[in-house]
Design a protein around this motif. Structure first.
Motif: not given
Length: 345
Positions: A3-9, A17-21, A107-109
């Motif tokens: 449900k949530l996708i998190i990118g981590i730099d 970190f960036c959390c996306m729906d 970068d996280a995004r």
């Protein structure tokens, strides 16, 4: 389905970190925390506060595989039952398109966007065993000390003969580094031959000509004790030993060449082993002389021998039998029409 996708730099001291729906790719939260287990707990707490009833399986974490900077957090998240995906940094870079700005936040995004678009390619991170962790620490420390020794040796060559105090100081430091390297190599041998996890595979690998203690430990680490790659060709491609074609239209026709997008460190160790075989092994020396008479360049010959080493490695592991030159010679004589398969063990 996440449900949530998190990118981590990841960086040395912090991680962004960036959390996306996962439904509409909208950014729900961005932040920065300490790159540690404590920071990992803070990040997950903030993420789970976004929605009520979130479970561990509802979150997908994706980050660059940056080695020591990403391992601790990845292990922490995995222990908490989250899906963690560490992707090759080059894969992320090549898929990001044209980028005119670069910050840790961006970068996280970018990593979160990559994970959103390529969820079907996600591979779950699995923590290394305690034996692999200890072997990695020993091997990496030995490698760093070796780099220091080479750097100091090169620098000492630039000193004049009149700089006697400087030369003596360098020699003293280099000798202490050499002693530390010898101690680490002894520890690596002990780890390979007495740790139950490695004993059998290490004893088989070391029977293959061209494989030293250092090369054996590097390959066991790189292959996760021969569980990461299913075939010798996959590993040969991973280490940059497989030539690739480069053709386009009617004007671009280059000779097949190996790719530098590979594990160059293991490649260099295999090259040392191949050159040693050409010098000291009669069968390999005969093969190299034959190829030279055919007009093949030295790089082609060395690469073929590297491939032979890799195929022999995987063959002894697959068959659980030590390498035997007599078997190779018998196998080659059985091939029809005088054809031989150079990858036999």
């Amino acid at each position: 389905m996440a449900k949530l996708i998190i990118g981590i730099d990841f960086s040395k001291e912090k991680m962004n970190f960036c959390c996306m729906d996962a439904q509409d790719m909208s950014v729900l939260m961005e932040g920065e925390v300490e790159n540690s287990r404590q920071g990992c707990g803070e990040m997950t707490g903030r993420l789970r506060s976004l929605r009520n009833g979130l479970r561990s399986c509802d979150l997908l974490f994706c980050g660059e595989n940056t080695g020591i900077y990403s391992i601790e957090v990845a292990e922490c998240l995995t222990a908490r039952k989250y899906f963690v995906w560490l992707e090759n940094p080059l894969q992320l870079k090549l898929s990001s398109g044209i980028r005119r700005s670069k910050t840790d936040t961006l970068d996280a995004r970018m990593i979160a966007e990559y994970a959103y678009r390529h969820q079907d390619k996600a591979e779950r991170f699995s923590a290394s065993s305690e034996g692999l962790k200890k072997l990695r620490e020993l091997h990496l420390t030995r490698r760093k000390l070796k780099d220091c020794e080479i750097a100091l040796k090169n620098f000492s060559g630039s000193l004049s003969k009149d700089s006697l105090p400087a030369v003596k100081a360098l020699r003293k430091v280099m000798e202490s580094i050499k002693e530390a390297i010898r101690t680490l190599e002894k520890e690596i041998r002990e780890q390979l031959m007495h740790e139950p996890e490695f004993m059998e595979n290490a004893s088989l690998v070391l029977t293959v000509p061209g494989i030293s203690w250092v090369t054996a430990s590097a390959i066991i680490l790189d292959t996760r004790n021969f569980t990461r790659f299913s075939t010798a060709r996959q590993y040969a491609n991973h280490t940059g030993c497989v030539p690739h074609e480069h053709d386009s239209g009617t004007s671009v026709h280059r000779k097949p060449r190996v790719s530098k997008a590979s594990n160059r460190y293991v490649n260099s160790l295999l090259t040392q082993g191949a050159n040693s075989l050409i010098t000291h092994n009669p069968q390999t020396r005969e093969y190299a002389q034959k190829k030279r008479k055919e007009g093949k360049p030295n790089g082609f010959i060395v690469n073929n021998i590297r491939n032979k080493i890799i195929h022999r490695l995987f063959a002894v592991i697959r068959n659980r039998k030590a390498f035997d030159w007599a078997y190779v010679n018998e196998y080659q004589t059985q091939q029809p029409c005088g054809k031989t398969k150079t990858h036999a063990a």
